[in-house]
Design a protein around this motif. Structure first.
Motif, PDB file in Angstrom:
ATOM      1  N   HIS A  44     -19.224 -33.901  19.828  1.00  0.00           N
ATOM      2  CA  HIS A  44     -18.783 -33.189  18.627  1.00  0.00           C
ATOM      3  C   HIS A  44     -17.749 -34.079  17.935  1.00  0.00           C
ATOM      4  CE1 HIS A  44     -17.365 -29.069  16.895  1.00  0.00           C
ATOM      5  NE2 HIS A  44     -17.795 -29.892  15.998  1.00  0.00           N
ATOM      6  N   TYR A  45     -17.979 -34.415  16.669  1.00  0.00           N
ATOM      7  CA  TYR A  45     -17.033 -35.278  15.947  1.00  0.00           C
ATOM      8  C   TYR A  45     -16.055 -34.447  15.120  1.00  0.00           C
ATOM      9  CZ  TYR A  45     -20.437 -39.010  16.934  1.00  0.00           C
ATOM     10  OH  TYR A  45     -21.284 -39.889  17.549  1.00  0.00           O
ATOM     11  N   LYS A  46     -14.873 -35.059  14.910  1.00  0.00           N
ATOM     12  CA  LYS A  46     -13.864 -34.402  14.066  1.00  0.00           C
ATOM     13  C   LYS A  46     -13.729 -35.093  12.717  1.00  0.00           C
ATOM     14  CE  LYS A  46     -10.894 -32.821  17.839  1.00  0.00           C
ATOM     15  NZ  LYS A  46      -9.712 -33.228  18.599  1.00  0.00           N
ATOM     16  N   GLY A  47     -14.293 -36.296  12.596  1.00  0.00           N
ATOM     17  CA  GLY A  47     -14.163 -37.001  11.326  1.00  0.00           C
ATOM     18  C   GLY A  47     -14.591 -38.450  11.445  1.00  0.00           C
ATOM     19  N   ALA A  48     -14.295 -39.200  10.353  1.00  0.00           N
ATOM     20  CA  ALA A  48     -14.712 -40.607  10.296  1.00  0.00           C
ATOM     21  C   ALA A  48     -13.507 -41.479   9.961  1.00  0.00           C
ATOM     22  CB  ALA A  48     -15.784 -40.781   9.226  1.00  0.00           C
ATOM     23  N   ASP A  49     -13.381 -42.599  10.665  1.00  0.00           N
ATOM     24  CA  ASP A  49     -12.379 -43.607  10.316  1.00  0.00           C
ATOM     25  C   ASP A  49     -13.086 -44.723   9.562  1.00  0.00           C
ATOM     26  OD1 ASP A  49     -10.275 -42.303  11.525  1.00  0.00           O
ATOM     27  OD2 ASP A  49     -10.492 -43.355  13.443  1.00  0.00           O
ATOM     28  N   VAL A  50     -12.554 -45.063   8.393  1.00  0.00           N
ATOM     29  CA  VAL A  50     -13.149 -46.144   7.589  1.00  0.00           C
ATOM     30  C   VAL A  50     -12.149 -47.294   7.554  1.00  0.00           C
ATOM     31  CG1 VAL A  50     -14.128 -46.776   5.339  1.00  0.00           C
ATOM     32  CG2 VAL A  50     -14.336 -44.413   6.164  1.00  0.00           C
ATOM     33  N   PHE A  51     -12.595 -48.518   7.923  1.00  0.00           N
ATOM     34  CA  PHE A  51     -11.686 -49.670   8.027  1.00  0.00           C
ATOM     35  C   PHE A  51     -11.949 -50.681   6.913  1.00  0.00           C
ATOM     36  CE2 PHE A  51     -11.979 -47.838  12.212  1.00  0.00           C
ATOM     37  CZ  PHE A  51     -10.669 -47.894  12.693  1.00  0.00           C
ATOM     38  N   SER A  52     -10.870 -51.275   6.392  1.00  0.00           N
ATOM     39  CA  SER A  52     -11.005 -52.315   5.365  1.00  0.00           C
ATOM     40  C   SER A  52     -11.507 -53.601   6.021  1.00  0.00           C
ATOM     41  CB  SER A  52      -9.655 -52.566   4.697  1.00  0.00           C
ATOM     42  OG  SER A  52      -8.727 -53.049   5.649  1.00  0.00           O
ATOM     43  N   PRO A  53     -12.077 -54.530   5.223  1.00  0.00           N
ATOM     44  CA  PRO A  53     -12.615 -55.771   5.802  1.00  0.00           C
ATOM     45  C   PRO A  53     -11.575 -56.550   6.606  1.00  0.00           C
ATOM     46  CG  PRO A  53     -13.372 -55.517   3.544  1.00  0.00           C
ATOM     47  CD  PRO A  53     -12.400 -54.401   3.787  1.00  0.00           C
ATOM     48  N   ASP A  54     -10.306 -56.567   6.153  1.00  0.00           N
ATOM     49  CA  ASP A  54      -9.294 -57.313   6.925  1.00  0.00           C
ATOM     50  C   ASP A  54      -8.673 -56.443   8.030  1.00  0.00           C
ATOM     51  OD1 ASP A  54      -7.607 -55.577   5.587  1.00  0.00           O
ATOM     52  OD2 ASP A  54      -6.587 -57.124   4.413  1.00  0.00           O
ATOM     53  N   MET A  55      -9.184 -55.245   8.216  1.00  0.00           N
ATOM     54  CA  MET A  55      -8.770 -54.317   9.276  1.00  0.00           C
ATOM     55  C   MET A  55      -7.332 -53.833   9.126  1.00  0.00           C
ATOM     56  SD  MET A  55     -11.162 -53.680  11.374  1.00  0.00           S
ATOM     57  CE  MET A  55     -12.429 -54.203  12.451  1.00  0.00           C
ATOM     58  N   SER A  56      -6.719 -54.095   7.977  1.00  0.00           N
ATOM     59  CA  SER A  56      -5.310 -53.708   7.851  1.00  0.00           C
ATOM     60  C   SER A  56      -5.171 -52.238   7.424  1.00  0.00           C
ATOM     61  CB  SER A  56      -4.595 -54.609   6.846  1.00  0.00           C
ATOM     62  OG  SER A  56      -5.101 -54.358   5.554  1.00  0.00           O
TER      63      SER A  56
ATOM     64  N   ILE B 164     -16.412 -46.564  10.783  1.00  0.00           N
ATOM     65  CA  ILE B 164     -17.194 -47.281   9.768  1.00  0.00           C
ATOM     66  C   ILE B 164     -16.391 -48.495   9.309  1.00  0.00           C
ATOM     67  CG2 ILE B 164     -18.003 -47.097   7.365  1.00  0.00           C
ATOM     68  CD1 ILE B 164     -18.817 -44.213   8.022  1.00  0.00           C
ATOM     69  N   TYR B 165     -17.029 -49.670   9.342  1.00  0.00           N
ATOM     70  CA  TYR B 165     -16.315 -50.904   9.008  1.00  0.00           C
ATOM     71  C   TYR B 165     -16.958 -51.556   7.778  1.00  0.00           C
ATOM     72  CZ  TYR B 165     -14.695 -50.299  13.818  1.00  0.00           C
ATOM     73  OH  TYR B 165     -14.158 -49.782  14.978  1.00  0.00           O
ATOM     74  N   LEU B 166     -16.129 -51.801   6.753  1.00  0.00           N
ATOM     75  CA  LEU B 166     -16.629 -52.471   5.554  1.00  0.00           C
ATOM     76  C   LEU B 166     -16.397 -53.966   5.739  1.00  0.00           C
ATOM     77  CD1 LEU B 166     -14.959 -50.016   3.010  1.00  0.00           C
ATOM     78  CD2 LEU B 166     -17.308 -49.956   3.865  1.00  0.00           C
ATOM     79  N   ASP B 167     -17.449 -54.753   5.636  1.00  0.00           N
ATOM     80  CA  ASP B 167     -17.298 -56.190   5.837  1.00  0.00           C
ATOM     81  C   ASP B 167     -18.545 -56.875   5.275  1.00  0.00           C
ATOM     82  OD1 ASP B 167     -17.449 -58.811   6.966  1.00  0.00           O
ATOM     83  OD2 ASP B 167     -15.912 -58.214   8.419  1.00  0.00           O
ATOM     84  N   ASN B 168     -18.353 -57.616   4.183  1.00  0.00           N
ATOM     85  CA  ASN B 168     -19.507 -58.222   3.515  1.00  0.00           C
ATOM     86  C   ASN B 168     -20.075 -59.444   4.229  1.00  0.00           C
ATOM     87  OD1 ASN B 168     -20.442 -56.757   1.200  1.00  0.00           O
ATOM     88  ND2 ASN B 168     -18.405 -57.076   0.313  1.00  0.00           N
ATOM     89  N   ASN B 169     -19.395 -59.909   5.294  1.00  0.00           N
ATOM     90  CA  ASN B 169     -20.000 -60.978   6.105  1.00  0.00           C
ATOM     91  C   ASN B 169     -20.976 -60.375   7.089  1.00  0.00           C
ATOM     92  OD1 ASN B 169     -18.961 -63.448   5.323  1.00  0.00           O
ATOM     93  ND2 ASN B 169     -17.016 -63.004   6.350  1.00  0.00           N
ATOM     94  N   ILE B 170     -20.493 -59.338   7.775  1.00  0.00           N
ATOM     95  CA  ILE B 170     -21.310 -58.730   8.837  1.00  0.00           C
ATOM     96  C   ILE B 170     -22.442 -57.886   8.251  1.00  0.00           C
ATOM     97  CG2 ILE B 170     -21.235 -57.175  10.843  1.00  0.00           C
ATOM     98  CD1 ILE B 170     -18.319 -57.995  11.266  1.00  0.00           C
ATOM     99  N   SER B 171     -22.111 -57.130   7.223  1.00  0.00           N
ATOM    100  CA  SER B 171     -23.087 -56.170   6.668  1.00  0.00           C
ATOM    101  C   SER B 171     -23.022 -56.207   5.138  1.00  0.00           C
ATOM    102  CB  SER B 171     -22.765 -54.777   7.179  1.00  0.00           C
ATOM    103  OG  SER B 171     -21.373 -54.533   7.065  1.00  0.00           O
ATOM    104  N   PRO B 172     -23.557 -57.296   4.534  1.00  0.00           N
ATOM    105  CA  PRO B 172     -23.449 -57.450   3.079  1.00  0.00           C
ATOM    106  C   PRO B 172     -24.073 -56.272   2.320  1.00  0.00           C
ATOM    107  CG  PRO B 172     -24.315 -59.446   4.118  1.00  0.00           C
ATOM    108  CD  PRO B 172     -24.309 -58.383   5.166  1.00  0.00           C
TER     109      PRO B 172
END
Ligand SMILES: Cc1cc2nc3c(=O)[nH]c(=O)nc-3n(C[C@H](O)[C@H](O)[C@H](O)COP(=O)(O)OP(=O)(O)OC[C@H]3O[C@@H](n4cnc5c(N)ncnc54)[C@H](O)[C@@H]3O)c2cc1C
Length: 457
Positions: free
Chosen positions: A69-81, A201-209
């Protein structure tokens, strides 16, 4: 065994089984043609579904179908900051149980499932779809299943609708630029996953353009991990999601001690709704109807919703005695009202997101131009309040990335104007051509601003 039914459904995935369940329960004779065995129905996905989809349809999940059962989503910027935490309940499904469970519910309500039978083509009679041609996977040869109405629930390939005459609106092709190509593994790891109740969820145009990569925990030490790449880049640059997985994730700290439980990939439609999800005696549901959230690619919920709305429209058409395109048209209008207008607005947002560089995403997320609440509002409604848009506009202007400010504000404006065109979707097929010209012209205006090629139709 009879080969004549009120309704023939192609595919016993989420959409097909649920439509079969509802229609059989409503007293219609229903055949579902499925190329796999019922026990083997299994879709490669990220396995995550928002609980509102399950609950609003009153689907009491059988024990074991949901693993977490999930409570939500964490979304990370490309530089992970930066991490955005967006709250929202959901389930991580065991797809090996979900598919057979839904299919058995259709059977329990009276539907017949033809297992290990592949549909090869629609049968056309007098300008309408009258059934499907079927080939047996067990060497039992060719046959036909005849239906007063056919529902294409065959997934992203849309095996029936893609073989209909090209001048039928429902046969509109799914272009690579309107799809994401994804690969994922279900694995066991040798460490404890942090906060498994939050998908990552990770945003990264190198890994997943033009897409994102994800880590959806299934327990403390098992996960569904994968990535999606924008189809346009797959086609133009020869990128491959599996190769990117091997290059960037397969040896990363995230998969430490990786033991592969299952691996596989697939295509996810990520676009505006079809101009028409119906034709003469034919409807499309789920991925076959491109009923998917264009931003995050979630299609399990929309598959269920579209199946419900299509089933209602079929029942109403039988009652009126009109199974023509006009008789089934109410599915288009109800789908847009319940989900499609939001889908169209999110498609506008998706095109903008795909035009951003990692630098723009980093700066935008760091400056919190969009707050967690904005992200939630956009994901729920496909739009933002006027006050929030004003705040975004002001915040974006202060940024040192003016290109992002322009793109964001432009997208919010076009979400509104394209959304309002969808709100004026014709109530019958008579004026669809005029409506379509207006839609394409507005889309092309927007695409020009993003530097994308023009749409022809
Ligand atoms: C890698 C990946 C990750 C995803 N992650 C998520 C996620 O986490 N959450 C989410 O909500 N969505 C996710 N999606 C999208 C989601 O999986 C789909 O939107 C959803 O499964 C669509 O359901 P469907 O019933 O329309 O199609 P499908 O599940 O594809 O079902 C189609 C059925 O038709 C059958 N079929 C196909 N062709 C024929 C034929 N010729 N004859 C007979 N039968 C046929 C197939 O065997 C299948 O059973 C993901 C998709 C992918 C590819």
């Amino acid at each position: 065994m009879s080969n004549r039914y009120d309704v023939v459904i192609v595919g016993a995935g989420t959409a097909g089984s649920y439509a079969g369940h509802l229609l059989a329960k409503n007293g219609f004779s229903v055949a579902i043609v499925e190329r796999k065995r019922v026990d083997d129905i299994f879709k490669v996905t990220g396995d995550a579904i928002g609980s509102h989809h399950v609950e609003s349809l009153g689907l009491g999940l059988e024990s074991g179908v949901a693993m977490i059962h999930y409570k939500g989503a964490d979304v990370f910027s490309p530089d992970m900051s930066v991490r955005y935490r967006v709250l929202g309940e959901g389930y991580g499904l065991d797809m090996s149980k979900w598919g057979p469970w839904l299919a058995r519910q259709a059977v329990n309500n009276g539907a017949t499932i033809y297992e290990r039978r592949s549909v090869t083509a629609p049968i056309l009679d007098n300008g309408r779809v009258a059934g499907v041609k079927v080939t047996s996977e067990d060497g039992h040869g060719e046959s036909e299943v005849i239906g007063k109405v056919v529902i294409d629930a065959s997934g992203a390939t849309g095996v029936v609708r893609s073989r209909l005459p090209s001048n039928w609106l429902i046969s509109e092709p799914l272009l690579p630029e309107d799809a994401s190509y994804a690969y994922r593994e279900i694995i066991e790891v040798d460490y404890d996953i942090e906060e498994p109740e939050f998908i990552k969820i990770y945003l990264d145009n190198n890994i997943s353009p033009g897409g994102y990569w994800w880590l959806f925990p299934k327990s403390r030490n098992t996960m569904n991990i994968g990535l999606g790449i924008w189809g346009k880049l797959v086609k133009e640059k020869g990128l491959n999601p599996r190769q990117n997985y091997e290059k960037y994730l397969a040896n990363s700290k995230y998969v430490h001690g990786r033991k592969i439980i299952h691996s596989g990939g697939g295509i996810v439609p990520t676009r505006r709704p079809l101009k028409s999800m119906v034709g003469p005696s034919i409807l499309a549901v789920g991925d076959a109807a491109v009923a998917v959230n264009p931003v995050h690619g979630g299609g399990l919920g929309p598959a269920l919703e579209s199946a419900k709305l299509a089933s209602d429209a079929v029942a109403a058409a039988f009652e009126k005695g009109d199974l023509s395109m006009k008789g089934l048209w109410s599915y288009n209008t109800s789908y847009l009202k319940v989900y499609g207008i939001k889908q169209a607005k999110l498609d506008v947002f998706r095109l903008m997101l795909q035009s951003l560089s990692d630098e723009e995403i980093n700066k935008g997320l760091k400056a919190r131009i969009l707050t967690e609440d904005d992200v939630l509002e956009i994901s729920i409604k496909g739009s933002m309040s006027i006050g929030a848009v004003r705040r975004v506009r002001a915040g974006a202007k202060l940024l040192s990335v003016p290109s992002l400010a322009v793109k964001l504000v432009t997208a919010l404006n076009y979400m509104k104007s394209i959304g309002s065109i969808y709100e004026r979707y014709p109530s019958d097929p008579g004026s669809i051509d005029k409506w379509s010209v207006e839609l394409i012209s507005k889309y092309n205006e927007y695409r020009k601003k993003l530097g994308l090629p023009m749409m022809m139709n």
